[in-house]
Design an enzyme around this catalytic site. Structure first.
Site, PDB file in Angstrom:
ATOM      1  N   HIS A 233      78.102  79.582  34.542  1.00 23.98           N
ATOM      2  CA  HIS A 233      78.646  79.307  33.307  1.00 23.98           C
ATOM      3  C   HIS A 233      79.084  80.374  32.460  1.00 23.98           C
ATOM      4  O   HIS A 233      78.187  80.950  31.839  1.00 23.98           O
ATOM      5  CB  HIS A 233      77.876  78.160  32.574  1.00 23.98           C
TER       6      HIS A 233
ATOM      7  N   PHE B 151      74.254  86.853  18.014  1.00 24.40           N
ATOM      8  CA  PHE B 151      74.011  85.398  18.782  1.00 24.40           C
ATOM      9  C   PHE B 151      72.653  85.604  19.366  1.00 24.40           C
ATOM     10  O   PHE B 151      71.710  84.671  19.476  1.00 24.40           O
ATOM     11  CB  PHE B 151      74.990  85.288  19.529  1.00 24.40           C
TER      12      PHE B 151
ATOM     13  N   ALA C  59      77.419  72.676  14.488  1.00 23.29           N
ATOM     14  CA  ALA C  59      76.143  72.245  13.984  1.00 23.29           C
ATOM     15  C   ALA C  59      76.297  70.998  12.999  1.00 23.29           C
ATOM     16  O   ALA C  59      77.208  71.075  12.068  1.00 23.29           O
ATOM     17  CB  ALA C  59      75.497  73.427  13.129  1.00 23.29           C
TER      18      ALA C  59
ATOM     19  N   GLY D 124      70.443  69.975  18.689  1.00 23.57           N
ATOM     20  CA  GLY D 124      71.088  70.918  17.476  1.00 23.57           C
ATOM     21  C   GLY D 124      70.073  71.524  16.502  1.00 23.57           C
ATOM     22  O   GLY D 124      68.979  71.092  16.523  1.00 23.57           O
ATOM     23  N   ASP D 125      70.583  72.143  15.707  1.00 18.63           N
ATOM     24  CA  ASP D 125      69.735  72.949  14.562  1.00 18.63           C
ATOM     25  C   ASP D 125      69.478  72.195  13.523  1.00 18.63           C
ATOM     26  O   ASP D 125      70.249  71.428  12.886  1.00 18.63           O
ATOM     27  CB  ASP D 125      70.335  74.185  14.534  1.00 18.63           C
TER      28      ASP D 125
ATOM     29  N   HIS E 208      80.354  68.702  24.520  1.00 17.73           N
ATOM     30  CA  HIS E 208      78.814  68.928  24.070  1.00 17.73           C
ATOM     31  C   HIS E 208      78.685  68.122  22.898  1.00 17.73           C
ATOM     32  O   HIS E 208      79.478  67.483  22.067  1.00 17.73           O
ATOM     33  CB  HIS E 208      78.614  70.542  23.417  1.00 17.73           C
TER      34      HIS E 208
ATOM     35  N   GLU F  16      83.169  78.014  29.178  1.00 14.40           N
ATOM     36  CA  GLU F  16      82.762  77.309  27.879  1.00 14.40           C
ATOM     37  C   GLU F  16      83.522  77.963  26.645  1.00 14.40           C
ATOM     38  O   GLU F  16      83.912  79.139  26.748  1.00 14.40           O
ATOM     39  CB  GLU F  16      81.472  77.832  27.562  1.00 14.40           C
TER      40      GLU F  16
ATOM     41  N   SER G 119      82.237  77.802  35.997  1.00 11.25           N
ATOM     42  CA  SER G 119      82.620  76.929  34.654  1.00 11.25           C
ATOM     43  C   SER G 119      82.755  77.828  33.555  1.00 11.25           C
ATOM     44  O   SER G 119      82.313  78.882  33.665  1.00 11.25           O
ATOM     45  CB  SER G 119      81.492  75.680  34.606  1.00 11.25           C
TER      46      SER G 119
ATOM     47  N   GLN H 265      71.088  78.807  28.018  1.00 10.55           N
ATOM     48  CA  GLN H 265      71.376  79.896  26.985  1.00 10.55           C
ATOM     49  C   GLN H 265      71.738  81.273  27.733  1.00 10.55           C
ATOM     50  O   GLN H 265      71.127  81.240  28.765  1.00 10.55           O
ATOM     51  CB  GLN H 265      70.230  80.022  25.857  1.00 10.55           C
TER      52      GLN H 265
ATOM     53  N   THR I 146      82.285  73.171  22.727  1.00  9.71           N
ATOM     54  CA  THR I 146      80.931  73.033  22.198  1.00  9.71           C
ATOM     55  C   THR I 146      81.365  72.331  20.826  1.00  9.71           C
ATOM     56  O   THR I 146      82.159  71.752  20.551  1.00  9.71           O
ATOM     57  CB  THR I 146      80.744  74.298  21.423  1.00  9.71           C
ATOM     58  N   TYR I 147      80.228  71.646  20.101  1.00  8.96           N
ATOM     59  CA  TYR I 147      79.956  70.877  19.022  1.00  8.96           C
ATOM     60  C   TYR I 147      79.343  71.616  17.870  1.00  8.96           C
ATOM     61  O   TYR I 147      78.372  72.043  18.162  1.00  8.96           O
ATOM     62  CB  TYR I 147      79.248  69.819  19.388  1.00  8.96           C
TER      63      TYR I 147
END
Length: 316
Positions: free
Chosen positions: A286, A236, A73, A130-131, A99, A39, A37, A196, A70-71
């Protein structure tokens, strides 16, 4: 080993070329055998979106089993994430997973988005806490933990639900034991997890062993990042408290000014890690594509997973 030479110890992927479809559930795909997969993150401009779609077209050679978007913050990319997921899921012959973070959101706004995904044919969600706000201000909203979001997703529709896992523990965990207990609780209500990124296979296998001892059987897909930009990936990694092996990073830095050489080192390291993970029983890989095609294509080629026969169109 010459570039593009498949690793003999890598298990083969199931041939889904005749059965792939957009509404496949990721937990079902994982049950069939190893998955590959990818991302992506939603670009900030329309031109960026067009470039990303070109990249996705290039990556068709990999025949990914699914991809994810992804989504940002606090929902900062909510609309772009939603539009990319819905349009790509409709256009491709593999599922596109959205996400979704919950911190700072109300229950009603997330329920509305989930209902929209369900109506649009999206069947797979990665549920994330989420952060919290970077300035230390209260996050607000109705949620604190990803497990609360998983509960809402289950209420809204028949989704396959994934969660995040951190092989080296979550950066905000007070200690390893509590991290693993919390992760085990989260995996109990999820269908699968994606990790992660990390750089040592032993970190992944130690996490799996610790979770197995807690009774966890949920498949955990390892996340692998080809380090095509050592400066950005180092940032990161440091934020996520992911250990960067000194010798490996020295190799990246030694070729940082030579794009072709850096790509070769990045692909080789990512492919070697993926091979070790798959040979050890990981349920898939992934790849964090960073919205570029060359590195994922190179990793797939080295694994012998680059091209599977596509379904040819027939007249009438």
């Amino acid at each position: 080993m010459a570039p593009g030479t498949p690793h003999s110890s890598v298990p083969s992927r199931p041939d889904r070329s005749t059965s792939a479809h957009q509404d496949a559930r990721i937990d079902d795909l994982l049950a069939e055998g190893p998955t590959l997969s990818l991302e992506f993150f939603p670009p900030k401009t329309d031109r960026g979106v067009a470039n990303l779609l070109d990249t996705v077209d290039e990556l068709e050679d990999l025949n990914p089993d699914f991809v994810s978007v992804t989504y940002g913050a606090g929902g900062s990319t909510r609309d772009r994430t939603r539009d990319l997921v819905v349009s790509a899921n409709a256009d491709r012959n593999y599922p596109v997973m959205a996400h979704l973070t919950c911190v700072g959101h109300t229950r009603s706004e997330l329920a509305e988005l989930l209902e929209d995904y369900a109506a649009s044919g999206v069947r797979n969600i990665l549920a994330l806490a989420g952060d919290p706000p970077a300035d230390g201000s209260p996050a607000g909203g109705d949620f604190t933990y990803a497990t609360e979001l998983v509960e809402l997703i289950r209420e809204v529709g028949d989704f396959s639900v994934g969660v995040a896992a951190h092989p080296e523990t979550h950066p905000r965990s007070p200690d390893r034991a509590s991290d693993r207990r919390h992760l085990a609780d989260k995996l109990e209500v999820a269908d699968f997890a994606i990790t992660q990124f990390f750089f040592s296979a032993s970190d992944y296998f130690e996490m799996v062993d610790e979770l197995t001892a807690l009774g966890v059987t949920t498949p955990i897909v390892p996340g692998v990042i080809p380090v095509t930009n050592p400066v950005s990936v180092a940032r990161f990694a440091d934020l996520a408290k992911a250990h960067r092996p000194h010798e490996l990073w020295a190799r990246y830095e030694s070729v940082a000014d030579d794009e072709a050489a850096l790509m070769e080192v990045a692909v080789e390291a990512a492919a070697n890690l993926a091979e070790e993970l798959l040979a050890g029983g990981a349920p898939g890989v992934h790849l964090y594509a960073l919205n570029r095609a060359e590195a994922p294509l190179g990793v797939g080629a080295r694994l012998g997973w680059r091209i599977r026969p596509a379904v040819e169109a027939t007249d009438g």
